[in-house]
Design a protein around this motif. Structure first.
Motif, PDB file in Angstrom:
ATOM      1  N   THR A  13     -28.886  25.102  -0.731  1.00  0.00           N
ATOM      2  CA  THR A  13     -29.329  24.064  -1.789  1.00  0.00           C
ATOM      3  C   THR A  13     -28.417  22.873  -1.888  1.00  0.00           C
ATOM      4  O   THR A  13     -27.119  23.320  -2.002  1.00  0.00           O
ATOM      5  CB  THR A  13     -29.875  24.945  -3.073  1.00  0.00           C
ATOM      6  OG1 THR A  13     -30.708  25.985  -2.733  1.00  0.00           O
ATOM      7  CG2 THR A  13     -30.471  23.901  -4.147  1.00  0.00           C
ATOM      8  N   LYS A  14     -28.958  21.908  -2.170  1.00  0.00           N
ATOM      9  CA  LYS A  14     -28.115  20.772  -2.722  1.00  0.00           C
ATOM     10  C   LYS A  14     -28.846  20.228  -3.866  1.00  0.00           C
ATOM     11  O   LYS A  14     -29.675  20.616  -4.471  1.00  0.00           O
ATOM     12  CB  LYS A  14     -28.163  19.700  -1.638  1.00  0.00           C
ATOM     13  CG  LYS A  14     -27.718  19.999  -0.281  1.00  0.00           C
ATOM     14  CD  LYS A  14     -27.525  18.824   0.614  1.00  0.00           C
ATOM     15  CE  LYS A  14     -28.945  18.075   0.949  1.00  0.00           C
ATOM     16  NZ  LYS A  14     -29.902  18.758   1.820  1.00  0.00           N
ATOM     17  N   ILE A  15     -27.839  19.263  -4.672  1.00  0.00           N
ATOM     18  CA  ILE A  15     -28.357  18.727  -5.838  1.00  0.00           C
ATOM     19  C   ILE A  15     -28.389  17.276  -5.672  1.00  0.00           C
ATOM     20  O   ILE A  15     -27.142  16.849  -5.116  1.00  0.00           O
ATOM     21  CB  ILE A  15     -27.798  19.330  -7.104  1.00  0.00           C
ATOM     22  CG1 ILE A  15     -28.416  18.661  -8.458  1.00  0.00           C
ATOM     23  CG2 ILE A  15     -26.160  19.204  -7.061  1.00  0.00           C
ATOM     24  CD1 ILE A  15     -27.893  19.516  -9.831  1.00  0.00           C
ATOM     25  N   LYS A  17     -26.768  14.758  -7.492  1.00  0.00           N
ATOM     26  CA  LYS A  17     -26.260  14.728  -8.889  1.00  0.00           C
ATOM     27  C   LYS A  17     -26.184  13.554  -9.584  1.00  0.00           C
ATOM     28  O   LYS A  17     -26.519  13.248 -10.934  1.00  0.00           O
ATOM     29  CB  LYS A  17     -24.698  14.679  -8.611  1.00  0.00           C
ATOM     30  CG  LYS A  17     -24.157  16.242  -8.443  1.00  0.00           C
ATOM     31  CD  LYS A  17     -22.495  16.078  -8.602  1.00  0.00           C
ATOM     32  CE  LYS A  17     -22.055  17.442  -8.390  1.00  0.00           C
ATOM     33  NZ  LYS A  17     -20.629  17.506  -8.299  1.00  0.00           N
ATOM     34  N   CYS A  20     -29.908  13.449 -11.332  1.00  0.00           N
ATOM     35  CA  CYS A  20     -30.052  14.656 -12.284  1.00  0.00           C
ATOM     36  C   CYS A  20     -29.018  14.136 -13.476  1.00  0.00           C
ATOM     37  O   CYS A  20     -29.272  14.419 -14.617  1.00  0.00           O
ATOM     38  CB  CYS A  20     -29.499  15.909 -11.484  1.00  0.00           C
ATOM     39  SG  CYS A  20     -30.974  16.627 -10.698  1.00  0.00           S
ATOM     40  N   PHE A  39     -35.259  19.945 -14.058  1.00  0.00           N
ATOM     41  CA  PHE A  39     -34.486  19.898 -12.694  1.00  0.00           C
ATOM     42  C   PHE A  39     -35.414  20.825 -11.583  1.00  0.00           C
ATOM     43  O   PHE A  39     -35.661  22.015 -12.020  1.00  0.00           O
ATOM     44  CB  PHE A  39     -33.234  20.106 -12.580  1.00  0.00           C
ATOM     45  CG  PHE A  39     -32.442  19.450 -13.571  1.00  0.00           C
ATOM     46  CD1 PHE A  39     -32.184  17.938 -13.414  1.00  0.00           C
ATOM     47  CD2 PHE A  39     -32.215  19.861 -14.833  1.00  0.00           C
ATOM     48  CE1 PHE A  39     -31.597  17.096 -14.421  1.00  0.00           C
ATOM     49  CE2 PHE A  39     -31.433  19.252 -15.823  1.00  0.00           C
ATOM     50  CZ  PHE A  39     -31.389  18.048 -15.513  1.00  0.00           C
ATOM     51  N   TYR A  41     -37.245  21.788  -7.485  1.00  0.00           N
ATOM     52  CA  TYR A  41     -36.828  21.821  -6.126  1.00  0.00           C
ATOM     53  C   TYR A  41     -37.693  20.811  -5.198  1.00  0.00           C
ATOM     54  O   TYR A  41     -38.918  20.918  -5.448  1.00  0.00           O
ATOM     55  CB  TYR A  41     -36.837  23.350  -5.468  1.00  0.00           C
ATOM     56  CG  TYR A  41     -35.834  24.158  -6.103  1.00  0.00           C
ATOM     57  CD1 TYR A  41     -34.808  24.423  -5.340  1.00  0.00           C
ATOM     58  CD2 TYR A  41     -36.259  25.058  -7.392  1.00  0.00           C
ATOM     59  CE1 TYR A  41     -33.775  25.298  -5.815  1.00  0.00           C
ATOM     60  CE2 TYR A  41     -35.431  25.889  -7.863  1.00  0.00           C
ATOM     61  CZ  TYR A  41     -34.106  26.184  -7.061  1.00  0.00           C
ATOM     62  OH  TYR A  41     -33.012  26.828  -7.408  1.00  0.00           O
ATOM     63  N   THR A  45     -33.452  20.541  -2.104  1.00  0.00           N
ATOM     64  CA  THR A  45     -32.465  19.867  -3.018  1.00  0.00           C
ATOM     65  C   THR A  45     -33.072  19.862  -4.385  1.00  0.00           C
ATOM     66  O   THR A  45     -34.308  19.885  -4.643  1.00  0.00           O
ATOM     67  CB  THR A  45     -32.620  18.247  -2.528  1.00  0.00           C
ATOM     68  OG1 THR A  45     -32.236  18.288  -1.065  1.00  0.00           O
ATOM     69  CG2 THR A  45     -31.773  17.555  -3.443  1.00  0.00           C
ATOM     70  N   ILE A  46     -32.407  20.024  -5.422  1.00  0.00           N
ATOM     71  CA  ILE A  46     -32.597  19.975  -6.838  1.00  0.00           C
ATOM     72  C   ILE A  46     -32.700  18.663  -7.225  1.00  0.00           C
ATOM     73  O   ILE A  46     -31.693  17.851  -7.036  1.00  0.00           O
ATOM     74  CB  ILE A  46     -31.609  20.868  -7.563  1.00  0.00           C
ATOM     75  CG1 ILE A  46     -31.767  22.247  -7.043  1.00  0.00           C
ATOM     76  CG2 ILE A  46     -31.885  20.824  -9.124  1.00  0.00           C
ATOM     77  CD1 ILE A  46     -30.687  23.007  -7.868  1.00  0.00           C
ATOM     78  N   ASP A 107     -28.022  28.745  -7.579  1.00  0.00           N
ATOM     79  CA  ASP A 107     -28.418  27.437  -7.562  1.00  0.00           C
ATOM     80  C   ASP A 107     -28.364  26.736  -8.881  1.00  0.00           C
ATOM     81  O   ASP A 107     -27.837  25.567  -8.990  1.00  0.00           O
ATOM     82  CB  ASP A 107     -30.150  27.111  -7.219  1.00  0.00           C
ATOM     83  CG  ASP A 107     -30.206  27.265  -5.726  1.00  0.00           C
ATOM     84  OD1 ASP A 107     -29.339  27.531  -4.795  1.00  0.00           O
ATOM     85  OD2 ASP A 107     -31.419  27.779  -5.487  1.00  0.00           O
ATOM     86  N   LEU A 110     -25.161  24.820  -9.357  1.00  0.00           N
ATOM     87  CA  LEU A 110     -25.010  23.478  -8.965  1.00  0.00           C
ATOM     88  C   LEU A 110     -25.545  22.433 -10.305  1.00  0.00           C
ATOM     89  O   LEU A 110     -24.857  21.521 -10.590  1.00  0.00           O
ATOM     90  CB  LEU A 110     -26.086  23.082  -7.698  1.00  0.00           C
ATOM     91  CG  LEU A 110     -25.832  23.862  -6.636  1.00  0.00           C
ATOM     92  CD1 LEU A 110     -26.971  23.720  -5.696  1.00  0.00           C
ATOM     93  CD2 LEU A 110     -24.621  22.917  -5.951  1.00  0.00           C
ATOM     94  N   VAL A 111     -26.643  22.939 -11.036  1.00  0.00           N
ATOM     95  CA  VAL A 111     -26.822  22.427 -12.075  1.00  0.00           C
ATOM     96  C   VAL A 111     -26.079  22.247 -13.170  1.00  0.00           C
ATOM     97  O   VAL A 111     -25.878  21.367 -13.809  1.00  0.00           O
ATOM     98  CB  VAL A 111     -28.350  22.992 -12.569  1.00  0.00           C
ATOM     99  CG1 VAL A 111     -28.919  22.560 -13.942  1.00  0.00           C
ATOM    100  CG2 VAL A 111     -29.367  22.938 -11.515  1.00  0.00           C
TER     101      VAL A 111
END
Length: 152
Positions: A13-15, A17, A20, A39, A41, A45-46, A107, A110-111
């Protein structure tokens, strides 16, 4: 690009940034009407999801088949001293698969690279626990004292 054996679920998983962080800052701004953002998916990717000014609208996002993260501003206190308290909520609907459920915990780190200021975090799968009164009472228990201690 996806794993030939396991499909896209195996992808890390990526975010997003920047996007967000912009959503997060809207909720942090006391002058903004936005009190919650989600947030969600988009593939692996988030990305920022919905946002709104009414907590009830946030609850509508939490359906049985989704998992999402939310950053929510609650105003506590009385007319003399209103305070904003923030909660990080992880919602995992009861129909979310075991694999996705397991990945949600990873995940969330990441958040948390984006969402860094909150009084308390919640992981919720039961809609009753999304009730505003329940969350507010939990935030009260999280207390003002240790939250303020960090800034002194």
């Amino acid at each position: 690009a996806e794993c030939p054996r396991c499909g896209p679920a195996a992808m890390a998983t990526k975010i997003d940034k920047e996007a967000c962080r912009a959503a997060y800052n809207l909720v942090r701004d006391d002058c903004s009407a936005v009190i919650w953002v989600t947030f969600k998916y988009d593939g692996s990717t988030i990305v920022p999801g919905e946002q709104g000014a009414e907590y009830q609208d946030f609850i509508q996002q939490c359906t049985d088949d989704v998992r999402l993260f939310a950053f929510v501003r609650f105003t506590t206190g009385d007319a003399m001293s209103k305070r904003s308290k923030f909660a990080l909520i992880t919602w995992i609907g009861e129909n979310v698969s075991g694999l996705q459920r397991a990945k949600t915990g990873t995940d969330k780190t990441l958040v948390k690279e984006v969402v860094q200021n909150f009084a308390k975090e919640f992981v919720i799968s039961d809609r009753k626990e999304l009730e505003e009164d329940f969350i507010k009472s939990e935030l009260k228990k999280a207390g003002g004292a240790n939250y303020d201690a960090q800034t002194e």
